[in-house]
Scaffold this motif. Structure first.
Motif, PDB file in Angstrom:
ATOM      1  N   ALA B  24       1.473  -1.360   0.125  1.00  0.00           N
ATOM      2  CA  ALA B  24      -0.078   0.080  -0.184  1.00  0.00           C
ATOM      3  C   ALA B  24       1.095   1.531  -0.285  1.00  0.00           C
ATOM      4  CB  ALA B  24      -0.726   0.254   1.289  1.00  0.00           C
ATOM      5  N   SER B  25       2.508   0.744   0.571  1.00  0.00           N
ATOM      6  CA  SER B  25       3.275   2.143   0.325  1.00  0.00           C
ATOM      7  C   SER B  25       3.328   2.669  -0.898  1.00  0.00           C
ATOM      8  CB  SER B  25       3.763   1.924   1.587  1.00  0.00           C
ATOM      9  OG  SER B  25       3.002   1.562   2.844  1.00  0.00           O
ATOM     10  N   LEU B  26       3.261   1.795  -1.090  1.00  0.00           N
ATOM     11  CA  LEU B  26       4.202   1.599  -3.208  1.00  0.00           C
ATOM     12  C   LEU B  26       3.423   1.938  -3.883  1.00  0.00           C
ATOM     13  CD1 LEU B  26       7.949   0.337  -3.053  1.00  0.00           C
ATOM     14  CD2 LEU B  26       6.863   2.948  -2.258  1.00  0.00           C
ATOM     15  N   PRO B  27       2.228   2.860  -3.958  1.00  0.00           N
ATOM     16  CA  PRO B  27       0.332   1.990  -4.868  1.00  0.00           C
ATOM     17  C   PRO B  27       1.575   2.254  -6.402  1.00  0.00           C
ATOM     18  CG  PRO B  27       0.685   4.777  -3.604  1.00  0.00           C
ATOM     19  CD  PRO B  27       1.453   3.826  -3.047  1.00  0.00           C
ATOM     20  N   PRO B  28       0.513   2.408  -7.252  1.00  0.00           N
ATOM     21  CA  PRO B  28       0.760   2.213  -8.527  1.00  0.00           C
ATOM     22  C   PRO B  28       1.068   3.586  -9.027  1.00  0.00           C
ATOM     23  CG  PRO B  28      -1.483   0.955  -8.202  1.00  0.00           C
ATOM     24  CD  PRO B  28      -0.949   1.387  -6.924  1.00  0.00           C
ATOM     25  N   SER B  29       0.248   4.484  -8.506  1.00  0.00           N
ATOM     26  CA  SER B  29       0.987   6.178  -8.697  1.00  0.00           C
ATOM     27  C   SER B  29       2.474   6.429  -8.400  1.00  0.00           C
ATOM     28  CB  SER B  29       0.253   6.896  -7.718  1.00  0.00           C
ATOM     29  OG  SER B  29      -0.043   6.767  -7.010  1.00  0.00           O
ATOM     30  N   SER B  30       3.008   5.231  -7.650  1.00  0.00           N
ATOM     31  CA  SER B  30       4.455   5.517  -6.533  1.00  0.00           C
ATOM     32  C   SER B  30       5.388   5.257  -8.433  1.00  0.00           C
ATOM     33  CB  SER B  30       4.708   5.158  -5.644  1.00  0.00           C
ATOM     34  OG  SER B  30       6.243   5.048  -5.068  1.00  0.00           O
ATOM     35  N   PRO B  31       6.549   5.900  -8.696  1.00  0.00           N
ATOM     36  CA  PRO B  31       7.873   5.100  -9.283  1.00  0.00           C
ATOM     37  C   PRO B  31       8.278   4.444  -8.507  1.00  0.00           C
ATOM     38  CG  PRO B  31       8.143   7.867  -7.818  1.00  0.00           C
ATOM     39  CD  PRO B  31       7.194   7.662  -7.557  1.00  0.00           C
ATOM     40  N   TYR B  32       7.676   3.780  -7.428  1.00  0.00           N
ATOM     41  CA  TYR B  32       8.778   2.913  -6.499  1.00  0.00           C
ATOM     42  C   TYR B  32       7.719   1.507  -6.828  1.00  0.00           C
ATOM     43  CZ  TYR B  32      11.881   6.537  -5.281  1.00  0.00           C
ATOM     44  OH  TYR B  32      12.399   7.348  -5.315  1.00  0.00           O
ATOM     45  N   HIS B  33       6.534   2.008  -7.609  1.00  0.00           N
ATOM     46  CA  HIS B  33       5.696   0.266  -7.528  1.00  0.00           C
ATOM     47  C   HIS B  33       6.480  -0.862  -7.462  1.00  0.00           C
ATOM     48  CE1 HIS B  33       1.457  -1.568  -7.694  1.00  0.00           C
ATOM     49  NE2 HIS B  33       1.435  -1.568  -9.118  1.00  0.00           N
ATOM     50  N   SER B  34       6.802  -0.732  -9.122  1.00  0.00           N
ATOM     51  CA  SER B  34       7.673  -1.758  -9.197  1.00  0.00           C
ATOM     52  C   SER B  34       8.393  -2.421  -9.414  1.00  0.00           C
ATOM     53  CB  SER B  34       7.410  -1.978 -11.328  1.00  0.00           C
ATOM     54  OG  SER B  34       7.951  -0.998 -11.418  1.00  0.00           O
ATOM     55  N   ALA B  35       9.160  -1.310  -7.988  1.00  0.00           N
ATOM     56  CA  ALA B  35      10.865  -2.195  -7.888  1.00  0.00           C
ATOM     57  C   ALA B  35      10.277  -2.926  -6.251  1.00  0.00           C
ATOM     58  CB  ALA B  35      11.514  -1.185  -6.944  1.00  0.00           C
TER      59      ALA B  35
END
Ligand code: FAD
Ligand code: FES
Lengths: 215, 497
Positions: B24-35
């Motif tokens: 939840a802290s790295l949602p799709p809107s986060s640049p780190y989502h896929s990391a």
């Protein structure tokens, strides 16, 4: 899709406290909401109701990637189910017509002021407005994760907590004299302007290296 | 931020709460989502730890927390691998069906590691070695939850047992007592396996003594569970010596203590002597031994003699013997004295009896922080705390993991991460994990086991979950549990069709 179960077969204590509605899908935003019947086998009828699991918006995004089968399977059916829902998802009142609720973080900073209707509980309101208040047992008075601190003025206007709520408050972190379980605080007209402060939940509570005790 | 490829040992509530917070802290809107990738390993085929294999069946509301776990598991960045036992050395509890995955494999395949394996060993009483008539409460819990470790073990012979002595006064003791004293006709709608209900229907249990070495103010049970005992349909509490319920002068009681005292003073809803079954809280008693039947005086239904030393409280609230003793005739002793982590888990501290951590970060025996390695839940705190405290701890650990992984700037901008990061200096570090890994890669051993159908994923679990509920519905109950053999057969069939 309603799942009906004859409650006549349940013992009296449980029939009285029987919760409502079991399985129904209502499309909402990007995913299907689930009604979860909370299985309460005791306490007063008005407290036993269907709870809606409204996962926060971030979960909506996650859930939307599900296959239909998978999505359905996250629904839990309860045996203690009757037909009519006594408590559904909450609907936002037209702006300016609702009862105002202020949510504050543990430091006392305002998170949001929102409006809701009479009868809505603080946990459902928090979920409706994406405020980070947990409700692990989904309003069944079995977890204390929905603990909030009410401002003293409005606290005094609330009906006394029942035994089961007090039992769970015993275990709440950062308990204060005006603590309540968010899932048990229902809005009434007179509560307009109530403030619910989220308690500070820090790991300081856990001193590393303390001796183990029974859970 | 370098990618986080996190392996979690254990798929209990703590593990899921950490995972859910990270996702939840790295949602799709986060640049780190896929990391972010999370691989959760559990030695059992079903997820959720003690929520499935611990929480009492007549507390179904407590299990509602799994909906949040289900939601987390729908995120493709999270994968669950059931039936994978992570081992540092040969396992203490051998589970024939599970695949063994050496810890070293995790080290070389992941950038981060979370120990979330709980506290699975019951603490034993030195005077009461386990035997067929002296069992840890956890064995009974495993029996009534159909834990994979009890497959093919005989059930407790309740039809021959009239008097049960439970040692320890925590909530697990009361869970077990409730299961033994609640009419099966009330229990049968819950998630209790049919073979367990059959045994409960034949039960001869008339009295349960719940024995503690200290007094009512020191008892570990909570008011909710005590109140449930007081309200049992078919049982009543033996009156407690009123002198034990007098609050010592000058004593400052916590809210919970005073409410416990009130409940005890009021007594059970059913008056003593009016019910077919009864229970008692025996305070200030320490067991000193359990004598086998001697032919002359032995009773068939209560063949064993439990000897008890009487205690009083020292100034610092320790139990000290008064010199008096008594005996109790009983049919079986159940020890419920808490739990500890398995000594074979890495960074186990023998004094703490769980993993050594500071603020969620694992620390080696020389005091160095082990880079990228964390612990949460009962594995990190010891076996105490309800789900609410397990959740709070898990969220803090997740924030610590993020704080350690994020560049300084983001850390400063986010309150939660800033406080989790502390002063930012971790002191001397020890390194065991890989720096560079294939983000999608699955360890060789796991891949192989998956191919042969020995490993479950979350989708498998959801299919079984649904089937268990369906089978339960047919029987008019919450669910009917499967064991691994049934689950495996069901999955094979489902995969083929
Ligand atoms: C009998 C009992 C009843 C309880 N009832 C309640 C209740 O009603 N309400 C409440 O709030 N709390 C209750 N609790 C407390 C609650 O269960 C704990 O707070 C919580 O489960 C701790 O979570 P955890 O994830 O740390 O550990 P666990 O739930 O124990 O999960 C650990 C997981 O790790 C797995 N594992 C262990 N070793 C390995 C390995 N080497 N490799 C792979 N996997 C491994 C285990 O199989 C398990 O699934 C109860 C506890 C017990 C013992
Ligand atoms: S949500 Fe569990 S007690 Fe309110």
């Amino acid at each position: 899709m309603l799942h009906l179960k004859s409650i006549q077969t349940l013992p009296e204590t449980c029939r009285r406290a029987t919760t409502s509605l079991s399985l129904s899908h209502v499309a909402s935003r990007s995913f299907s909401r689930q009604t979860i019947a909370s299985t309460r086998t005791h306490r007063s009828l008005d407290r036993c109701r269907t709870e809606w699991t409204r996962h926060h918006t971030r979960h909506n995004l996650l859930t939307s990637s599900l296959s239909p089968l998978y999505r359905q399977s996250t629904c839990r059916r309860s045996l203690h189910s009757t037909a009519a829902p006594q408590h559904g998802p909450i609907t936002r009142p037209a702006p300016g017509t609702g009862i105002k609720v202020h949510f504050k973080d543990s430091k006392g900073n305002l998170i949001k002021t929102v409006e809701a209707n009479e009868g809505d509980d603080i946990l459902s309101i928090a979920h409706e407005y994406d405020i980070d208040l947990e409700g692990a047992c989904e309003g069944s008075v079995a977890c204390s994760t929905c603990h909030v601190i009410v401002d003293p003025e409005h606290y005094d206007l609330l009906p006394e907590p029942e035994d089961d709520e007090n039992d769970m408050l015993d275990m709440a972190f950062g308990l204060t004299d005006t603590s309540r379980l968010g899932c048990q605080v229902k809005l009434a007209r007179g509560l307009d302007g109530i403030t619910a402060t989220l308690p500070s939940a820090t790991r300081n509570m856990f001193v590393d290296g303390k001796k183990p005790t029974h859970h | 931020m370098a990618p986080i490829k996190l392996a979690i040992i254990g798929a209990g509530p703590s593990s899921f709460y950490v995972a859910s917070r990270l996702l939840a802290s790295l949602p799709p809107s986060s640049p780190y989502h896929s990391a972010l990738r999370i691989h959760m390993y559990d030695r059992l085929w079903a997820p959720h730890g003690l929520v499935r294999y611990g929480v009492a069946p007549d507390h179904p509301e407590v299990k509602n927390c799994v909906h949040k776990f289900d939601a987390a598991a729908t995120d493709p960045r999270l994968r669950f691998f059931g039936n994978v036992n992570v081992v540092a050395s040969p396992p203490v509890v051998p589970l024939p069906q599970s695949t063994e995955l050496p810890l070293s494999t995790l080290f070389s395949n992941y950038t981060h590691l979370l120990l979330s394996s709980g506290c699975s060993l019951p603490l034993l009483h030195p005077a009461l070695p386990p035997s067929d008539h002296c069992v840890p409460a956890l064995s009974l819990v495993h029996w009534y939850t159909r834990h994979p470790s009890v497959a093919h073990k005989p059930p407790p012979p309740l039809e021959k047992l009239e008097h049960i002595s439970i040692i320890g006064q925590g909530n697990v003791s009361l869970d077990v007592a409730r299961m033994l004293l609640t009419p099966p006709s009330t229990l049968e709608k819950y998630d209790i396996p049919e073979p367990v209900l059959d045994v409960l229907r034949r039960s001869a249990v008339k009295h349960v003594s719940i024995i503690g070495r200290r007094g009512p103010l020191e008892a570990a049970f909570t008011t909710k569970e005590l109140r449930e005992m007081m309200n049992l349909e078919d049982a009543s509490m033996e009156p407690i010596d009123p002198s034990l319920l007098v609050v010592p002068e000058g004593a400052k009681l916590t809210r919970q203590q005073s409410r416990t005292m009130q409940l005890l003073q009021k007594g059970s809803r059913n008056k003593p002597g009016t019910t077919p079954k009864s229970w008692s809280l025996d305070f200030f008693r320490s067991p000193t031994g359990l004598a086998p039947p001697n032919s002359a005086s032995s009773s068939l239904t209560r063949p064993y003699t439990l000897s008890l030393a009487h205690n009083t409280l020292s100034a610092d609230k320790k139990a000290i013997p008064t010199g008096e003793t008594s005996t109790l005739r009983t049919s079986m002793v159940v020890t419920s004295l808490g739990h500890q982590a398995e000594p074979s888990i890495p960074w186990y501290d023998p004094d703490l009896r769980h993993v050594r951590t500071v603020g969620g970060r694992v620390v080696d025996e020389t005091g160095r922080t082990v880079k990228g390695v964390y612990a949460s839940g009962w594995a990190a705190m010891g076996a105490r705390g309800v789900l609410a405290s397990t959740m709070i701890d898990a969220y803090a650990v997740a924030d610590t993991i993020l704080a350690d992984s994020f560049p300084d700037q983001i850390r400063r901008e986010n309150d939660a991460l800033a406080s989790a990061a502390g002063d930012g200096s971790l002191g001397e570090l020890s390194e065991v994990l890989a720096n560079k890994v294939d983000l999608e890669g699955i360890p060789e051993e796991v891949n192989k086991a998956m191919a042969s159908g020995d490993v479950t994923d979350y989708r498998d679990w959801k299919m079984i979950d649904e089937e268990e509920i369906r089978r339960g519905e047919k029987l008019g109950k919450e669910r009917e549990r499967m064991d691994w053999e049934e689950a495996r057969a069901f999955l094979e069939h489902a995969r083929m069709s």
